[in-house]
Structure formats: C-alpha cells, structure tokens
Motif scaffolding. Structure first.
Motif, PDB file in Angstrom:
ATOM      1  N   LEU A  68       0.827  -1.204   0.000  1.00  0.00           N
ATOM      2  CA  LEU A  68       0.000   0.000   0.000  1.00  0.00           C
ATOM      3  C   LEU A  68       0.866   1.261   0.000  1.00  0.00           C
ATOM      4  N   PHE A  69       1.953   1.233   0.761  1.00  0.00           N
ATOM      5  CA  PHE A  69       2.837   2.402   0.818  1.00  0.00           C
ATOM      6  C   PHE A  69       3.545   2.637  -0.508  1.00  0.00           C
ATOM      7  N   THR A  70       4.081   1.580  -1.091  1.00  0.00           N
ATOM      8  CA  THR A  70       4.834   1.750  -2.334  1.00  0.00           C
ATOM      9  C   THR A  70       3.917   2.052  -3.516  1.00  0.00           C
ATOM     10  N   GLN A  71       2.706   1.485  -3.519  1.00  0.00           N
ATOM     11  CA  GLN A  71       1.773   1.735  -4.613  1.00  0.00           C
ATOM     12  C   GLN A  71       1.279   3.176  -4.619  1.00  0.00           C
ATOM     13  N   GLY A  72       1.029   3.723  -3.445  1.00  0.00           N
ATOM     14  CA  GLY A  72       0.460   5.060  -3.379  1.00  0.00           C
ATOM     15  C   GLY A  72       1.464   6.178  -3.183  1.00  0.00           C
ATOM     16  N   ALA A  73       2.760   5.853  -3.114  1.00  0.00           N
ATOM     17  CA  ALA A  73       3.769   6.862  -2.783  1.00  0.00           C
ATOM     18  C   ALA A  73       3.846   7.977  -3.819  1.00  0.00           C
ATOM     19  N   ALA A  74       3.976   7.638  -5.094  1.00  0.00           N
ATOM     20  CA  ALA A  74       4.146   8.655  -6.140  1.00  0.00           C
ATOM     21  C   ALA A  74       2.930   9.575  -6.214  1.00  0.00           C
ATOM     22  N   VAL A  75       1.738   8.995  -6.182  1.00  0.00           N
ATOM     23  CA  VAL A  75       0.509   9.793  -6.237  1.00  0.00           C
ATOM     24  C   VAL A  75       0.417  10.712  -5.025  1.00  0.00           C
ATOM     25  N   THR A  76       0.757  10.203  -3.844  1.00  0.00           N
ATOM     26  CA  THR A  76       0.700  11.009  -2.626  1.00  0.00           C
ATOM     27  C   THR A  76       1.652  12.194  -2.696  1.00  0.00           C
ATOM     28  N   LEU A  77       2.854  11.968  -3.184  1.00  0.00           N
ATOM     29  CA  LEU A  77       3.843  13.044  -3.283  1.00  0.00           C
ATOM     30  C   LEU A  77       3.387  14.134  -4.255  1.00  0.00           C
ATOM     31  N   ILE A  78       2.839  13.722  -5.387  1.00  0.00           N
ATOM     32  CA  ILE A  78       2.322  14.710  -6.346  1.00  0.00           C
ATOM     33  C   ILE A  78       1.148  15.465  -5.743  1.00  0.00           C
ATOM     34  N   ALA A  79       0.291  14.755  -5.013  1.00  0.00           N
ATOM     35  CA  ALA A  79      -0.863  15.398  -4.379  1.00  0.00           C
ATOM     36  C   ALA A  79      -0.427  16.421  -3.335  1.00  0.00           C
ATOM     37  N   MET A  80       0.676  16.165  -2.640  1.00  0.00           N
ATOM     38  CA  MET A  80       1.177  17.123  -1.655  1.00  0.00           C
ATOM     39  C   MET A  80       1.509  18.455  -2.316  1.00  0.00           C
ATOM     40  N   GLY A  81       2.061  18.415  -3.512  1.00  0.00           N
ATOM     41  CA  GLY A  81       2.335  19.644  -4.239  1.00  0.00           C
ATOM     42  C   GLY A  81       1.069  20.302  -4.744  1.00  0.00           C
ATOM     43  N   LEU A  82       0.115  19.486  -5.162  1.00  0.00           N
ATOM     44  CA  LEU A  82      -1.151  20.037  -5.668  1.00  0.00           C
ATOM     45  C   LEU A  82      -1.928  20.783  -4.592  1.00  0.00           C
ATOM     46  N   VAL A  83      -1.732  20.407  -3.326  1.00  0.00           N
ATOM     47  CA  VAL A  83      -2.415  21.096  -2.238  1.00  0.00           C
ATOM     48  C   VAL A  83      -2.099  22.594  -2.269  1.00  0.00           C
ATOM     49  N   SER A 249       8.838 -12.213   3.130  1.00  0.00           N
ATOM     50  CA  SER A 249       9.335 -13.063   2.051  1.00  0.00           C
ATOM     51  C   SER A 249       8.648 -14.428   2.081  1.00  0.00           C
ATOM     52  N   ARG A 250       8.320 -14.930   0.908  1.00  0.00           N
ATOM     53  CA  ARG A 250       7.707 -16.259   0.820  1.00  0.00           C
ATOM     54  C   ARG A 250       8.733 -17.371   0.980  1.00  0.00           C
ATOM     55  N   ASN A 251       9.991 -17.039   0.809  1.00  0.00           N
ATOM     56  CA  ASN A 251      11.058 -18.020   0.980  1.00  0.00           C
ATOM     57  C   ASN A 251      12.258 -17.326   1.616  1.00  0.00           C
ATOM     58  N   VAL A 252      12.347 -17.400   2.933  1.00  0.00           N
ATOM     59  CA  VAL A 252      13.414 -16.696   3.650  1.00  0.00           C
ATOM     60  C   VAL A 252      14.785 -17.289   3.353  1.00  0.00           C
ATOM     61  N   LEU A 253      14.819 -18.531   2.811  1.00  0.00           N
ATOM     62  CA  LEU A 253      16.104 -19.127   2.458  1.00  0.00           C
ATOM     63  C   LEU A 253      16.725 -18.432   1.256  1.00  0.00           C
ATOM     64  N   VAL A 254      15.872 -17.829   0.439  1.00  0.00           N
ATOM     65  CA  VAL A 254      16.357 -17.119  -0.747  1.00  0.00           C
ATOM     66  C   VAL A 254      16.667 -15.668  -0.416  1.00  0.00           C
ATOM     67  N   THR A 255      15.725 -15.017   0.233  1.00  0.00           N
ATOM     68  CA  THR A 255      15.908 -13.607   0.594  1.00  0.00           C
ATOM     69  C   THR A 255      15.012 -13.256   1.760  1.00  0.00           C
ATOM     70  N   SER A 256      15.423 -12.257   2.531  1.00  0.00           N
ATOM     71  CA  SER A 256      14.621 -11.756   3.642  1.00  0.00           C
ATOM     72  C   SER A 256      14.000 -10.432   3.227  1.00  0.00           C
ATOM     73  N   LEU A 257      12.732 -10.268   3.567  1.00  0.00           N
ATOM     74  CA  LEU A 257      12.013  -9.056   3.170  1.00  0.00           C
ATOM     75  C   LEU A 257      11.238  -8.525   4.370  1.00  0.00           C
ATOM     76  N   LYS A 258      11.829  -7.605   5.072  1.00  0.00           N
ATOM     77  CA  LYS A 258      11.158  -6.999   6.222  1.00  0.00           C
ATOM     78  C   LYS A 258      11.742  -5.612   6.483  1.00  0.00           C
ATOM     79  N   GLY A 259      10.970  -4.805   7.177  1.00  0.00           N
ATOM     80  CA  GLY A 259      11.395  -3.443   7.456  1.00  0.00           C
ATOM     81  C   GLY A 259      10.488  -2.409   6.814  1.00  0.00           C
ATOM     82  N   VAL A 260      10.584  -1.176   7.284  1.00  0.00           N
ATOM     83  CA  VAL A 260       9.789  -0.070   6.747  1.00  0.00           C
ATOM     84  C   VAL A 260      10.341   0.322   5.381  1.00  0.00           C
ATOM     85  N   PRO A 261       9.485   0.399   4.342  1.00  0.00           N
ATOM     86  CA  PRO A 261       9.970   0.828   3.022  1.00  0.00           C
ATOM     87  C   PRO A 261      10.646   2.197   3.110  1.00  0.00           C
TER      88      PRO A 261
END
Length: 419
Positions: A68-83, A249-261
C-alpha cells in the motif's frame, strides 16, 4: 489553569480552562458548522479497510500493507504539491506528465549520460522547478487561466516525454541508490528508532505549545487531549512499524524481506517540512490569505503574483519527487510514466483528503490521507479481482462525494458564519 479577562474596570470573572468534555463539544460544534476537515477521509479509510479485510483477509497481511505504501507513494507526493495550488483556488492539470518529464530527465542523466544518482536527482528537481516557474509566470503575470495553461502543459509534456525517451522506448534505471528508493526497506531497528524520534518530536511540539499558551494566559487544549494525541500517534506508528518489520518473504532461504519501506520516511519528512511551511511561516499565512481573498491579500501588502508563481514551483517540484519515486518503483521510465491515471488520482487524493477546490482551506496532511484512500481502493479492488473500469468508477464516485461534502460544508459554514 484558568484565564482571567481584564477590562477597563479591572479583572473580570475567571474563565475556567476547557475540559475534555468542552473540547469535544467545541469540536462537534465546528463540525456541525461546516468545519469537518479530514473527518470524511478518516472515516472512509476506516470503512474501506474494514470492508476489504472482511472480503479479502489477505488485505491485512504484512506484505500487502507494505505494498500500500509503495503503490500510493508517487501519487501522494504529487498530491502534496497540488495542495499548494488548490489552496489558491487554482489547478494544475500538468502535474502528472510533469512528473514523467522529470523522471525521463532522471533516467537520461543517470543511465544514458552515466552521471551519479545525486546529479540525476538534482537535474530532475531543477526541471520540476523550471516547469513550475514557467506555468506560474503564465498564470500570474500573463493572466492566462491556470486551467488553460496546465491543460496545454498536459498535452505538451506528453510529447516531451516521448522525445526524451526516444519516441516510446524504455530507459532502465540501473543505479542502486535510485532503485532503493521504492524497492528497499530500512533495517528493523532503524524503523523503530525513526518512529521513536517522530513521537518524541511530536510530543515536544505539542507540550511546548501547551506550555507557551498557558504561560501567556491563552486558552490551551486540555492536557488530557494533548496526551491522547501523542498516545494515538505512538500507537499508530508502533503498530505500523511492528507489521512492516514482520517477515514478508515467501522463501526466507532465498531472501529476507522486512522493514519499513525507504519511501515512507521520505514522505514523512516532506509532510513535516511542508506542514511547517504552511502553518509556522509567514509564507504559509500568505498562501492562505491569497487563497481566501486575493484582493484583500493584495491590499494587505502581500505580493500576490509571487505567491501564485511559488505555489506552481512547489507543485512541479513535488511532481518531480513523485516522478523519481515512480521511476524507482518501475525500474525504468517509459511513455506511461506520469500518465494514465496519475493526475486524476493525485487531484482526487488532495480533494478526498479535505483540501477545498475553492481555495483557502487545506493541509498537506490531506494529500497523505487522500492518497491512502485512493491506494486502499485500488489495492483492495485489485485483490477482489475487479476490472480497471470498476476501479475508475468507484474512485470517481468517491471523488464526487468528497467534492460534494466540500461544497456542502462551505455552504454550511457560510450560513453559520464560520468561514
């Protein structure tokens, strides 16, 4: 604390400090008078999240929460300027493709010319400022309506993007720093640290405001309300960081995926910066003054033309930031960068969040709340496998409802004298 009202005859009766009950009644009175702020966006966000969570339990997973954060980031940033533009009762229809132009400049400088990431980012930001300066000059100095100027920009910038990326090709982003902006995460410990600093900073501001107003004999919000605000922010950030620090991550043996974007603290820093500019500086007061009554602001000695040009500069600069994030998330720049539904979603985010289309009312936070609503609708309906057409219809209806609420609240405020 109590407030003593002094008259020519001497001290008058002591006015008791507001209690939690009186604070709630005062807030409800403002809402009934038309000053509803971001309340509809917050309620809508709660309702949407509840519905999608029931319909699709996967909506509440840590992985989708991060999306949700990564999908809406660009739109949110542009909207901040539009304000800023909307606060003056103007509009910028070119913001979407302006972000595409800046993204194309970024890609050319970083990939084609091979310059470091910071040079590419500065070039993109400088392009955004230049675009905003030209648009603002045409509106403020030449007198062309912003709708016409930015509509022309909307059309022209599509062609500029095609020229910059060689008539429809694709320019890949290879720089690791640029790619990390929208695709990497902070270490879990750093996420907690930033959350702690944010809460501590907010608490310091709130408590200092309470102390200052009390020391000057001004009416301040009850301490219980101040502490409740601090506690609410701490709870929200704590829950968010906890969820984002879970393994996604769906497979932690391959890669770890955690943390704030990484893009989340970027949005947070810009939110704090622009909120400070609007609410704590003379420039911000001038923006609201011009948006409320341009002629009155001019007679008060405010350089109205300078303010009008500056808001377009800020808008296009934020469009450049949004373009950088979009290029990072897509790993490339193509003819669709900044196009499609980007502008519509950005304007919708600002309005849905509570910024008035009529000028004079709005906050940068509105763009973040509205951006969250738009992201939740897009994400939730995607999980429910609705078509793009249905998504557009629902988003359009939500935008229409937000605009209707804005118009009705203004009418209510005018009728009750709470303008």
């Amino acid at each position: 604390m109590s407030t003593t009202v002094v008259t020519k005859e001497g001290p008058a009766a002591v006015t008791p400090a507001p209690t939690v009950g009186s604070h709630v009644r005062s807030y409800w009175s403002r809402v009934r008078g038309g000053d509803i702020g971001a309340l509809p966006a917050v309620l809508g966000l709660v309702v949407l999240c509840t519905v999608f969570s029931i319909m699709r339990p996967s909506f509440l997973t840590a992985g989708n929460f991060a999306n949700l954060f990564t999908q809406g980031a660009a739109v949110t940033l542009i909207a901040m300027g539009l304000v800023f533009v909307l606060l003056l009762g103007e509009i910028d229809l070119s913001a979407g493709f302006a972000s595409g132009v800046c993204a194309a400049i970024l890609a050319n400088v970083a990939t084609v010319l091979g310059y470091p990431w910071y040079v590419a980012m500065l070039a993109a930001l400088a392009t955004g400022v230049l675009i905003g300066t030209v648009l603002g000059f045409l509106v403020a100095k030449i007198g062309i309506p912003s709708f016409v100027v930015t509509l022309a920009g909307f059309l022209a910038f599509q062609g500029v993007v095609l020229v910059l990326i060689d008539q429809g090709s694709n320019i890949a982003i290879r720089d690791s720093v640029l790619l990390a902006i929208a695709n990497r995460n902070l270490p879990p410990a750093l996420g907690w640290a930033l959350a702690g600093v944010t809460v501590a900073g907010y608490a310091a501001v709130q408590l200092n405001r309470y102390r200052t107003r009390s020391a000057r004999g001004l009416v301040a919000d009850p301490m219980a309300v101040v502490l409740a605000r601090i506690g609410a922010l701490a709870l929200i950030l704590g829950v968010a960081v906890y969820i984002l620090n879970l393994e996604r991550s769906r497979n932690v043996l391959v890669t770890s995926l955690k943390g704030v974007p990484i893009v989340v603290p970027i949005i947070a820093v810009l939110l704090i910066l622009w909120t400070f500019v609007l609410q704590r500086t003379s420039y911000g007061r001038h923006v609201y003054a011009v948006g409320g009554n341009k002629e009155a602001a001019r007679r008060a000695g405010i350089n109205v033309d300078r303010i009008r040009i500056s808001v377009f500069m800020i808008c296009s600069a934020m469009a450049a930031v949004g373009g950088i994030v979009a290029a990072s998330r897509g790993n490339s720049v193509d003819p669709n960068t900044g196009g499609s539904n980007v502008l519509l979603y950005a304007v919708g985010a600002a309005v849905i969040g509570g910024t008035s289309l009529f000028g004079g009312k709005g906050r940068v936070l509105d763009a973040v709340l509205g951006g969250a609503v738009v992201a939740v609708i897009d994400n939730g309906m995607g999980l429910m496998e609705y078509s793009s057409g249905t998504k557009y219809v629902v988003t359009g209806v939500v935008l229409l409802l937000a605009a209707s609420v804005d118009a009705l609240s203004r009418r209510r405020a005018a009728a009750t004298g709470n303008r």
